[in-house]
Design a protein around this motif. Structure first.
Motif, short mmCIF file in Angstrom:
data_model
loop_
_atom_site.label_atom_id
_atom_site.label_comp_id
_atom_site.label_asym_id
_atom_site.label_seq_id
_atom_site.Cartn_x
_atom_site.Cartn_y
_atom_site.Cartn_z
N THR A 65 -36.69 -12.40 -17.15
CA THR A 65 -35.49 -13.15 -17.50
C THR A 65 -35.81 -14.59 -17.87
O THR A 65 -35.32 -15.11 -18.89
CB THR A 65 -34.48 -13.11 -16.33
OG1 THR A 65 -34.18 -11.74 -16.03
CG2 THR A 65 -33.20 -13.83 -16.70
N ASN A 107 -28.52 -0.48 -19.64
CA ASN A 107 -27.68 -1.63 -19.29
C ASN A 107 -28.42 -2.59 -18.36
O ASN A 107 -28.40 -3.82 -18.55
CB ASN A 107 -26.39 -1.17 -18.62
CG ASN A 107 -25.42 -0.50 -19.57
OD1 ASN A 107 -25.48 -0.71 -20.77
ND2 ASN A 107 -24.53 0.32 -19.03
N ALA A 108 -29.06 -2.02 -17.35
CA ALA A 108 -29.77 -2.86 -16.37
C ALA A 108 -30.94 -3.58 -17.02
O ALA A 108 -31.21 -4.76 -16.73
CB ALA A 108 -30.25 -1.99 -15.21
N LEU A 111 -29.80 -6.52 -19.10
CA LEU A 111 -29.44 -7.65 -18.25
C LEU A 111 -30.66 -8.44 -17.81
O LEU A 111 -30.60 -9.66 -17.65
CB LEU A 111 -28.66 -7.16 -17.01
CG LEU A 111 -27.22 -6.72 -17.25
CD1 LEU A 111 -26.62 -6.14 -15.97
CD2 LEU A 111 -26.36 -7.90 -17.73
N LYS A 112 -31.77 -7.76 -17.62
CA LYS A 112 -33.01 -8.43 -17.21
C LYS A 112 -33.65 -9.18 -18.36
O LYS A 112 -34.45 -10.10 -18.13
CB LYS A 112 -34.01 -7.41 -16.64
CG LYS A 112 -33.71 -6.92 -15.25
CD LYS A 112 -33.76 -8.04 -14.21
CE LYS A 112 -35.14 -8.67 -14.06
NZ LYS A 112 -36.05 -7.90 -13.23
N PRO A 114 -32.29 -11.13 -21.29
CA PRO A 114 -31.21 -11.70 -22.09
C PRO A 114 -31.70 -12.11 -23.48
O PRO A 114 -32.89 -12.34 -23.68
CB PRO A 114 -30.78 -12.92 -21.28
CG PRO A 114 -31.96 -13.28 -20.45
CD PRO A 114 -32.63 -11.97 -20.13
#
Length: 256
Positions: A65, A107-108, A111-112, A114
């Motif tokens: 991230t 999805n996960a 999110l990690k 961006p």
């Protein structure tokens, strides 16, 4: 950011790549560095490469991230380097998983990482050969306005073919730079990419943040211009190719 194949880009992709049997007038190369997010030192070195390098970040790494944010701030294209079977881990796609679980893992992973503009597969020789899963994936990427790069870790991959069917902005990898981790071999693969770009008009390279790979790239990338190569950003390459398969991946522009 959505990748849209404009009429002008589609027209450009339809132009002949050769003139009177000679090499293309302009040869393009794009470079992706995979497996990022594991080491700040390696990540920073890849980020510092002198040009429009695309940075593919693995979601199951300790710095994913933070590095995605850093790369985006530096103006680089960020990709999610999505683990796929035989890769393992909490985000990895496997053929035995239902689509609901594949969606949850995608999805996960996003999110990690961006600012991801697209995805490419990490490993995936088994998973990218699964038509149902790849069909779902390209439709989902289309919905999210993300592009796909098929790393082509197996000749049985159907990922790019499924993307082509629905007109999803996509590319296929032409050359792996560092399957053999020696300076001589990596330099040879880079020159193979240069020759291929001159032959077919463009080449997409994938490398990794190994110290020897970085040493070769730091030395050789500034020389590309003198070799008649225009090193371009990945989304520009997508527009130029217009979703057409290169001769090594299909026939008459259609993926096989």
């Amino acid at each position: 950011m959505a990748v849209v194949l404009t009429d002008a880009a589609q027209a450009a992709s339809a132009e002949p790549s050769t003139t009177d049997g000679k090499s293309p007038k302009v040869a393009y190369i794009s470079l992706i560095i995979d497996d990022l997010g594991q080491s700040p030192d390696k990540d920073s070195r890849a980020l510092a490469l002198p040009g429009p390098v695309t940075l593919a970040i693995m979601p199951d790494t300790p710095h994913a991230t933070d590095f995605a944010r850093q790369a985006h701030k530096a103006g680089k294209t960020v990709m999610l380097h999505m683990p796929m079977d035989p890769a393992t881990g909490p985000y990895a796609w496997r053929p035995d998983l239902p689509l609901t679980e594949l969606e949850s893992r995608l999805n996960a992973a996003l999110l990690k990482v961006p600012y991801a503009a697209g995805i490419n597969n990490h490993e995936g020789s088994r998973m990218t050969a699964e038509p149902v899963a790849m069909n779902w994936l390209v439709g989902e990427l289309q919905r999210r306005h993300l592009f796909l790069v098929d790393s082509r870790t197996s000749a049985k991959t159907v990922a790019a073919a499924e993307a082509q069917k629905i007109g999803l902005a996509s590319l296929s990898r032409d050359v792996f730079l560092d399957d053999e981790r020696t300076a001589e071999a990596i330099s040879g693969q880079l020159q193979s990419a240069v020759k291929l770009a001159h032959k077919q008009g463009s080449a997409v390279m994938i490398g990794h943040p190994y110290p020897v790979t970085m040493e070769v790239l730091e030395r050789e990338l500034p020389k590309l211009k003198a070799q008649g190569i225009d090193w371009i950003e990945l989304r520009h390459m997508i527009s130029i190719r217009g979703n057409q398969a290169m001769s090594g991946h299909g026939k008459d522009g259609v993926y096989r």
